[in-house]
Write a protein that holds these residues in place. Structure first.
Motif, PDB file in Angstrom:
ATOM      1  N   ARG A   1     -23.574  17.942 -40.882  1.00 32.87           N
ATOM      2  CA  ARG A   1     -22.473  17.959 -39.923  1.00 32.87           C
ATOM      3  C   ARG A   1     -21.215  17.339 -40.533  1.00 32.87           C
ATOM      4  O   ARG A   1     -20.150  17.937 -40.498  1.00 32.87           O
ATOM      5  N   ASP A   2     -21.360  16.145 -41.128  1.00 33.04           N
ATOM      6  CA  ASP A   2     -20.188  15.424 -41.617  1.00 33.04           C
ATOM      7  C   ASP A   2     -19.607  16.027 -42.886  1.00 33.04           C
ATOM      8  O   ASP A   2     -18.394  16.045 -43.073  1.00 33.04           O
ATOM      9  N   ARG A   3     -20.489  16.534 -43.780  1.00 35.14           N
ATOM     10  CA  ARG A   3     -20.010  17.008 -45.079  1.00 35.14           C
ATOM     11  C   ARG A   3     -19.616  18.476 -45.076  1.00 35.14           C
ATOM     12  O   ARG A   3     -18.799  18.881 -45.879  1.00 35.14           O
ATOM     13  N   VAL A   4     -20.238  19.281 -44.235  1.00 40.14           N
ATOM     14  CA  VAL A   4     -20.006  20.726 -44.311  1.00 40.14           C
ATOM     15  C   VAL A   4     -19.397  21.270 -43.023  1.00 40.14           C
ATOM     16  O   VAL A   4     -18.264  21.764 -43.006  1.00 40.14           O
ATOM     17  N   ILE A   5     -20.150  21.172 -41.927  1.00 44.84           N
ATOM     18  CA  ILE A   5     -19.776  21.885 -40.704  1.00 44.84           C
ATOM     19  C   ILE A   5     -18.483  21.344 -40.089  1.00 44.84           C
ATOM     20  O   ILE A   5     -17.628  22.117 -39.642  1.00 44.84           O
ATOM     21  N   ALA A   6     -18.310  20.016 -40.100  1.00 50.20           N
ATOM     22  CA  ALA A   6     -17.117  19.425 -39.481  1.00 50.20           C
ATOM     23  C   ALA A   6     -15.837  19.861 -40.193  1.00 50.20           C
ATOM     24  O   ALA A   6     -14.754  19.826 -39.615  1.00 50.20           O
ATOM     25  N   ALA A   7     -15.974  20.293 -41.464  1.00 52.64           N
ATOM     26  CA  ALA A   7     -14.795  20.694 -42.231  1.00 52.64           C
ATOM     27  C   ALA A   7     -14.312  22.099 -41.861  1.00 52.64           C
ATOM     28  O   ALA A   7     -13.210  22.500 -42.229  1.00 52.64           O
ATOM     29  N   ILE A   8     -15.147  22.864 -41.152  1.00 50.99           N
ATOM     30  CA  ILE A   8     -14.760  24.236 -40.803  1.00 50.99           C
ATOM     31  C   ILE A   8     -14.025  24.225 -39.460  1.00 50.99           C
ATOM     32  O   ILE A   8     -14.502  23.609 -38.513  1.00 50.99           O
ATOM     33  N   PRO A   9     -12.852  24.878 -39.380  1.00 52.93           N
ATOM     34  CA  PRO A   9     -12.093  24.869 -38.115  1.00 52.93           C
ATOM     35  C   PRO A   9     -12.927  25.432 -36.961  1.00 52.93           C
ATOM     36  O   PRO A   9     -13.634  26.425 -37.143  1.00 52.93           O
ATOM     37  N   GLY A  10     -12.850  24.789 -35.817  1.00 50.49           N
ATOM     38  CA  GLY A  10     -13.549  25.295 -34.636  1.00 50.49           C
ATOM     39  C   GLY A  10     -14.911  24.696 -34.411  1.00 50.49           C
ATOM     40  O   GLY A  10     -15.600  25.066 -33.471  1.00 50.49           O
ATOM     41  N   SER A  11     -15.299  23.730 -35.249  1.00 50.40           N
ATOM     42  CA  SER A  11     -16.653  23.192 -35.118  1.00 50.40           C
ATOM     43  C   SER A  11     -16.829  22.351 -33.862  1.00 50.40           C
ATOM     44  O   SER A  11     -17.936  22.127 -33.411  1.00 50.40           O
ATOM     45  N   LYS A  12     -15.701  21.898 -33.296  1.00 51.29           N
ATOM     46  CA  LYS A  12     -15.814  21.029 -32.116  1.00 51.29           C
ATOM     47  C   LYS A  12     -15.532  21.775 -30.820  1.00 51.29           C
ATOM     48  O   LYS A  12     -15.466  21.173 -29.755  1.00 51.29           O
ATOM     49  N   VAL A  13     -15.326  23.092 -30.916  1.00 46.95           N
ATOM     50  CA  VAL A  13     -14.969  23.850 -29.724  1.00 46.95           C
ATOM     51  C   VAL A  13     -16.215  24.086 -28.868  1.00 46.95           C
ATOM     52  O   VAL A  13     -17.252  24.511 -29.370  1.00 46.95           O
ATOM     53  N   ASP A  14     -16.086  23.797 -27.570  1.00 45.68           N
ATOM     54  CA  ASP A  14     -17.206  24.038 -26.669  1.00 45.68           C
ATOM     55  C   ASP A  14     -17.476  25.521 -26.543  1.00 45.68           C
ATOM     56  O   ASP A  14     -16.538  26.317 -26.512  1.00 45.68           O
ATOM     57  N   PRO A  15     -18.750  25.908 -26.447  1.00 42.56           N
ATOM     58  CA  PRO A  15     -19.040  27.325 -26.256  1.00 42.56           C
ATOM     59  C   PRO A  15     -18.609  27.745 -24.853  1.00 42.56           C
ATOM     60  O   PRO A  15     -18.774  26.956 -23.917  1.00 42.56           O
TER      61      PRO A  15
ATOM     62  N   LYS B   1     -18.723  34.075 -28.002  1.00 37.93           N
ATOM     63  CA  LYS B   1     -19.729  33.783 -26.985  1.00 37.93           C
ATOM     64  C   LYS B   1     -20.909  34.728 -27.137  1.00 37.93           C
ATOM     65  O   LYS B   1     -20.747  35.903 -27.441  1.00 37.93           O
ATOM     66  N   PHE B   2     -22.110  34.204 -26.859  1.00 40.42           N
ATOM     67  CA  PHE B   2     -23.322  34.983 -27.072  1.00 40.42           C
ATOM     68  C   PHE B   2     -23.317  36.301 -26.295  1.00 40.42           C
ATOM     69  O   PHE B   2     -23.513  37.377 -26.861  1.00 40.42           O
ATOM     70  N   ASP B   3     -23.077  36.223 -24.971  1.00 38.78           N
ATOM     71  CA  ASP B   3     -23.203  37.456 -24.173  1.00 38.78           C
ATOM     72  C   ASP B   3     -22.068  38.432 -24.443  1.00 38.78           C
ATOM     73  O   ASP B   3     -22.234  39.644 -24.285  1.00 38.78           O
ATOM     74  N   LEU B   4     -20.913  37.906 -24.895  1.00 32.49           N
ATOM     75  CA  LEU B   4     -19.810  38.804 -25.240  1.00 32.49           C
ATOM     76  C   LEU B   4     -20.205  39.711 -26.402  1.00 32.49           C
ATOM     77  O   LEU B   4     -19.982  40.924 -26.386  1.00 32.49           O
ATOM     78  N   VAL B   5     -20.836  39.104 -27.419  1.00 35.12           N
ATOM     79  CA  VAL B   5     -21.292  39.864 -28.591  1.00 35.12           C
ATOM     80  C   VAL B   5     -22.299  40.915 -28.160  1.00 35.12           C
ATOM     81  O   VAL B   5     -22.186  42.106 -28.486  1.00 35.12           O
ATOM     82  N   GLU B   6     -23.302  40.464 -27.390  1.00 35.81           N
ATOM     83  CA  GLU B   6     -24.381  41.364 -26.999  1.00 35.81           C
ATOM     84  C   GLU B   6     -23.840  42.544 -26.193  1.00 35.81           C
ATOM     85  O   GLU B   6     -24.175  43.699 -26.464  1.00 35.81           O
ATOM     86  N   ASN B   7     -22.970  42.258 -25.202  1.00 29.99           N
ATOM     87  CA  ASN B   7     -22.471  43.325 -24.330  1.00 29.99           C
ATOM     88  C   ASN B   7     -21.532  44.277 -25.061  1.00 29.99           C
ATOM     89  O   ASN B   7     -21.658  45.495 -24.936  1.00 29.99           O
ATOM     90  N   THR B   8     -20.600  43.723 -25.851  1.00 28.57           N
ATOM     91  CA  THR B   8     -19.617  44.568 -26.526  1.00 28.57           C
ATOM     92  C   THR B   8     -20.295  45.598 -27.428  1.00 28.57           C
ATOM     93  O   THR B   8     -20.068  46.806 -27.307  1.00 28.57           O
ATOM     94  N   PHE B   9     -21.161  45.100 -28.334  1.00 26.04           N
ATOM     95  CA  PHE B   9     -21.732  46.027 -29.310  1.00 26.04           C
ATOM     96  C   PHE B   9     -22.830  46.888 -28.698  1.00 26.04           C
ATOM     97  O   PHE B   9     -23.033  48.028 -29.111  1.00 26.04           O
TER      98      PHE B   9
ATOM     99  N   LYS C   1     -26.099  29.063 -29.703  1.00 25.52           N
ATOM    100  CA  LYS C   1     -24.664  29.162 -29.495  1.00 25.52           C
ATOM    101  C   LYS C   1     -24.272  28.538 -28.164  1.00 25.52           C
ATOM    102  O   LYS C   1     -23.121  28.586 -27.778  1.00 25.52           O
ATOM    103  N   PHE C   2     -25.245  27.924 -27.462  1.00 30.21           N
ATOM    104  CA  PHE C   2     -24.923  27.260 -26.206  1.00 30.21           C
ATOM    105  C   PHE C   2     -24.476  25.807 -26.435  1.00 30.21           C
ATOM    106  O   PHE C   2     -24.177  25.090 -25.487  1.00 30.21           O
ATOM    107  N   VAL C   3     -24.487  25.342 -27.711  1.00 30.34           N
ATOM    108  CA  VAL C   3     -23.918  24.033 -28.032  1.00 30.34           C
ATOM    109  C   VAL C   3     -22.770  24.229 -29.027  1.00 30.34           C
ATOM    110  O   VAL C   3     -22.630  25.299 -29.618  1.00 30.34           O
TER     111      VAL C   3
END
Lengths: 410, 126
Positions: free
Chosen positions: B111-125, A133-141, A308-310
């Motif tokens: 997205r389809d060829r590179v990023i989607a192949a990396i684990p965690g690409s679909k995880v919401d921030p 998470k963005f703010d986690l990085v900023e705050n920790t370091f 990093k918000f998406v």
């Protein structure tokens, strides 16, 4: 109470996050060669970064436009592209230097060769950029970076002649043996280290990541007006500690371990451990900031989704840039180039790239269509204009001085 | 939205956002049409390397345009119809979603060829 905590956290993060590998190396080098006679440059650089960080922070809070959006809008596609190439070259160079700095800090802590650490360091930084998470990085370091206060403690413990330090600082009394061109070369390097362009790219894009609005302006200002000058004090402490220990001993700083030497002399092993922790946090945090800044700037120039918000898959080109620049930085370091040398180049070329970043910010901060009632007052414009002249002069003088002094070695 | 606009100042090089606030692209150029009343009307926003290349001009512009043309298989720059524009502020907001305006060839490929192949690409921030 919660709000006060948030403000305090922001300020502490700004202090701890202020110093990066460029500040560490340049301040220690300058302290060991010129004593405190270049302290005025650190003060001038801090005022400059405060002026323009506040301006870019206000622009992003009010209009939602981060710095490279503005560069493109006000300079157009051609000059904007030239600026993008220049800024990216410098920021990528700085990113490389920061990753090298983390590896050097790990070498100091473990006595394992730094080149062994480079692939792991780069991988760890990339995972943070990918997942954390963005703010986690900023705050920790930012908070861990406060460990660098150990340099202030060390300076205090060494019990220097404060009157003498103040005298050399206030009269800019250069040691007689050092030539003037080198003095001015290091002045520009210090200035570049304090005002590196990535700081405003990161600061303004961070405003978008954290969803700033007009209401965020007071908190943003407290971070900038209190946090950055306190961060500048850390820089001065590093120079001061070097000035009272390394300068009389005739030791010139060429490695990161020499940067920490004054702390080891004053406070022993515990102090050294804290200093190494500070090095690690400051360089790791700055590596994340510079890495993100490369992605932010390119994406903002071309209009790509970034941030990093998406989810990563929704900002695919942005994350591809982060991955590619991390790999590039690691490969460059693995050629066994000296990270300290990379750092020296990065701060000098930062000085070269400064005007093209700060001019558009000053223009837009005066544009009522973006800023409404929050446009620049006379104070911000006076300082902004004066600094633009200084920044332009430093930019023009940087490369000729670098060649003339052979990177300050003469 | 007023019916008169300074296209050079208010449109060119601005960020385009879709109806969810997602970043779509830049206004790399503007398509104009002269109508019977003798005035110029904005009919579409042009975006992507196909529109940006000609604005660079010179050898660089030619390289950008031809590379883009070769990779995307298109000859005309991507258009966003003016009717899809919801508002003009410091950004251009669209009334439609980003998939409707089909600007994202390179993004989709990456997205389809590179990023989607990396684990965690679909995880919401967070």
């Amino acid at each position: 109470m919660k709000k006060l905590f948030a403000v305090a956290l922001g300020i502490l993060t700004a202090v701890g996050g202020f110093v990066d590998i460029g500040d560490l190396v340049t301040n220690a080098t300058v302290g060991s060669r010129f004593g405190m006679s270049l302290a005025w440059v650190v003060v001038a650089g801090v005022i400059g970064i405060v002026v323009f960080a506040e301006m870019s922070g206000r622009v992003v809070a009010v209009s939602g436009r981060p710095t490279f959006d503005i560069v493109r809008e006000r300079l157009g596609p051609r000059v904007g592209l030239a600026n993008l190439f220049g800024s990216m070259a410098v920021t990528l160079l700085t990113y490389t230097a920061e990753i090298g700095g983390v590896a050097l800090a790990l070498e100091l802590a473990t006595s394992v060769w730094s080149y062994f650490w480079i692939p792991f360091t780069a991988a760890a930084i990339w995972i943070v950029l990918w997942r954390a998470k963005f703010d986690l990085v900023e705050n920790t370091f930012g908070l861990l970076g406060l460990a660098l206060v150990v340099f202030s403690v060390a300076l205090w413990h060494l019990g220097p002649d404060w009157g003498d330090l103040w005298h050399t600082a206030s009269t800019a009394a250069k040691p007689a043996a050092e030539p003037w061109p080198s003095y001015w070369y290091y002045a520009i390097a210090l200035f570049g280290a304090a005002m590196t362009p990535y700081e405003v790219f990161f600061f303004s894009s961070g405003g978008v990541e954290e969803g700033w609005s007009e209401k965020s302006v007071p908190v943003m200002r407290s971070n900038v007006f209190i946090g950055f000058p306190l961060g500048g004090l850390l820089s001065l402490s590093i120079a001061g500690a070097a000035a009272v220990t390394l300068l009389p001993a005739g030791i010139e700083v060429e490695t990161l371990s020499q940067v920490s030497l004054p702390v080891a002399l004053a406070l022993g092993k515990v102090g050294l451990a804290v200093a190494i922790l500070g090095f690690f946090a400051a360089t790791f945090g700055a590596a994340c900031e510079t890495g993100l800044s490369v992605g932010y700037s390119i994406a903002q120039y071309f209009g790509w989704q970034w941030g990093k918000f998406v989810r990563p898959r929704d900002a695919a080109r942005f994350h591809a840039v982060l991955l590619l620049s991390t790999v590039t930085a690691a490969v460059v370091l693995l050629t066994t180039i000296d990270p300290i040398l990379v750092t020296e180049f990065s701060v000098v070329f930062s000085a070269v790239a400064l005007p093209l970043t700060y001019l558009p910010i000053l223009i837009v901060a005066n544009d009522p269509a973006y800023m409404g009632a929050h446009k620049n007052g006379w104070l911000a414009n006076t300082f902004g204009s004066i600094y633009l002249v200084i920044v332009l002069a430093a930019s023009l003088a940087a490369v000729p001085l670098m060649i003339w002094t052979k990177l300050g070695t003469t | 939205m007023s019916d008169r606009i300074d296209a050079y100042y208010e449109l060119m090089d601005r960020q385009i956002l879709d109806h969810d606030g997602r970043m779509v692209g830049k206004v790399d150029d503007v398509e104009l049409e002269e109508r019977d009343d003798g005035r110029l009307y904005v009919t579409a926003l042009l975006s992507g390397p196909g529109a940006l290349g000609p604005r660079f001009g010179g050898a660089l512009g030619t390289i950008v345009t031809s590379t883009w043309s070769r990779l995307s298989g298109r000859t005309e720059p991507a258009r966003v119809e003016w009717s899809a524009v919801a508002s003009v502020e410091t950004v251009i907001r669209l009334a439609v979603g980003r998939t409707t305006v089909a600007l994202d060839g390179f993004e989709t490929w990456m997205r389809d060829r590179v990023i989607a192949a990396i684990p965690g690409s679909k995880v919401d921030p967070g």
